[in-house]
Motif scaffolding. Structure first.
Motif, short mmCIF file in Angstrom:
data_model
loop_
_atom_site.label_atom_id
_atom_site.label_comp_id
_atom_site.label_asym_id
_atom_site.label_seq_id
_atom_site.Cartn_x
_atom_site.Cartn_y
_atom_site.Cartn_z
N UNK A 160 3.31 -7.41 17.08
CA UNK A 160 4.40 -7.04 16.18
C UNK A 160 5.27 -8.26 15.88
N UNK A 161 5.44 -8.53 14.58
CA UNK A 161 6.30 -9.62 14.14
C UNK A 161 7.50 -9.08 13.40
N UNK A 162 8.28 -9.95 12.79
CA UNK A 162 9.50 -9.51 12.09
C UNK A 162 9.22 -8.59 10.90
N UNK A 163 8.06 -8.68 10.29
CA UNK A 163 7.74 -7.85 9.12
C UNK A 163 6.68 -6.80 9.41
N UNK A 164 6.41 -6.53 10.68
CA UNK A 164 5.39 -5.56 11.05
C UNK A 164 4.26 -6.26 11.79
N UNK A 165 3.04 -5.80 11.53
CA UNK A 165 1.86 -6.40 12.15
C UNK A 165 1.22 -7.30 11.10
N UNK A 166 1.15 -8.59 11.42
CA UNK A 166 0.60 -9.56 10.48
C UNK A 166 -0.60 -10.28 11.09
N UNK A 167 -1.70 -10.26 10.34
CA UNK A 167 -2.90 -11.03 10.66
C UNK A 167 -3.56 -10.64 11.97
N UNK A 168 -3.30 -9.43 12.47
CA UNK A 168 -3.93 -8.89 13.67
C UNK A 168 -4.43 -7.49 13.33
N UNK A 169 -5.62 -7.14 13.79
CA UNK A 169 -6.12 -5.79 13.47
C UNK A 169 -5.37 -4.70 14.23
N UNK A 170 -5.23 -3.57 13.59
CA UNK A 170 -4.64 -2.40 14.25
C UNK A 170 -5.68 -1.76 15.16
N UNK A 171 -5.21 -1.02 16.13
CA UNK A 171 -6.10 -0.23 16.98
C UNK A 171 -6.38 1.12 16.35
N UNK A 172 -5.40 1.63 15.58
CA UNK A 172 -5.55 2.91 14.90
C UNK A 172 -4.70 2.93 13.64
N UNK A 173 -5.29 3.38 12.55
CA UNK A 173 -4.55 3.69 11.31
C UNK A 173 -4.82 5.15 11.01
N UNK A 174 -3.77 5.89 10.66
CA UNK A 174 -3.89 7.30 10.32
C UNK A 174 -3.35 7.50 8.91
N UNK A 175 -4.11 8.19 8.09
CA UNK A 175 -3.64 8.58 6.76
C UNK A 175 -3.71 10.09 6.66
N UNK A 176 -2.63 10.68 6.14
CA UNK A 176 -2.55 12.12 5.91
C UNK A 176 -2.81 12.32 4.43
N UNK A 177 -3.87 13.04 4.12
CA UNK A 177 -4.26 13.21 2.73
C UNK A 177 -3.27 14.08 1.97
N UNK A 178 -2.99 13.68 0.74
CA UNK A 178 -2.15 14.47 -0.16
C UNK A 178 -2.73 14.31 -1.55
N UNK A 179 -2.35 15.17 -2.47
CA UNK A 179 -2.93 15.07 -3.82
C UNK A 179 -2.74 13.69 -4.45
N UNK A 180 -1.62 13.03 -4.19
CA UNK A 180 -1.35 11.73 -4.83
C UNK A 180 -2.04 10.56 -4.13
N UNK A 181 -2.54 10.75 -2.90
CA UNK A 181 -3.14 9.63 -2.17
C UNK A 181 -4.58 9.87 -1.74
N UNK A 182 -5.11 11.05 -1.98
CA UNK A 182 -6.42 11.43 -1.44
C UNK A 182 -7.51 10.38 -1.72
N UNK A 183 -7.72 10.00 -2.94
CA UNK A 183 -8.80 9.07 -3.27
C UNK A 183 -8.51 7.67 -2.73
#
Length: 187
Positions: free
Chosen positions: A92-115
């Motif tokens: 974790x840096x000052x602007x979030x996670x930079x240049x390091x892979x995440x261990x988990x990303x979660x996306x919650x599907x919604x009509x505007x973001x599904x695709x």
């Protein structure tokens, strides 16, 4: 009179992104293209909150759980904001996670973001080396779990309704899809 700078399509940078207003919209950057998503609906917020309440207590102390808006910047041309993420505390840096892979990303599907979540973000997270990618569909009460194997996502599980998904990555935690769509006080 103040000069107004206009950007050519595809010309957005991380520096431009950092000057955008905090107005409730989610701003993400993919190779010069700005992705703008409206504030999430109540069901989306409920699922994010319920999932956070399950992940946080199970999270080992060297890891952290965050929810959007929190930047994941895998390279100098991209800034993504998964609905929830797990990363190493040291990444974790000052602007979030930079240049390091995440261990988990979660996306919650919604009509505007599904695709975007099913196609674009899946490819971007895969390319960035995100170990696990979970997609949750609130309408179907369905959790799809993808894990990175030899640089490509493999579907590890699909849990629906009252089925229990027992996560091993990024750490052990049970998730029951139907429980994520209930209000917190509904147990």
């Amino acid at each position: 009179m103040e000069s107004v700078q206009t950007l050519e399509p595809g010309g957005f940078t991380l520096a431009d992104l950092d000057t955008l207003p905090d107005d409730g919209m989610r701003y993400e950057l993919v190779d010069g293209q700005l992705l703008v998503t409206p504030a999430p609906l109540a069901i989306h917020q409920r699922v994010a909150g319920q999932l956070f309440l399950r992940l946080q207590p199970a999270c080992p102390e060297e890891l952290e759980v965050f929810f959007a808006p929190f930047d994941f910047r895998p390279n100098k041309q991209r800034s993504l904001q998964p609905d929830l993420l797990v990363c190493r505390s040291d990444d974790i840096g000052p602007r979030g996670v930079e240049f390091c892979p995440l261990l988990l990303a979660v996306e919650i599907l919604s009509p505007s973001t599904r695709m975007t979540d099913l196609l674009l973000k899946r490819a971007l997270y895969e390319e960035a080396g995100v170990t696990s990618y979970w997609l949750f569909d609130p309408e179907a009460e369905e959790l799809t779990v993808l894990e990175l194997v030899d640089g490509a996502y493999v579907e590890r599980a699909v849990a629906k309704g009252n089925e229990i998904f027992q996560a091993a990555l990024p750490f052990a935690v049970p998730v029951v899809p139907s429980e994520l769509v209930r209000p917190v006080n509904a147990g």
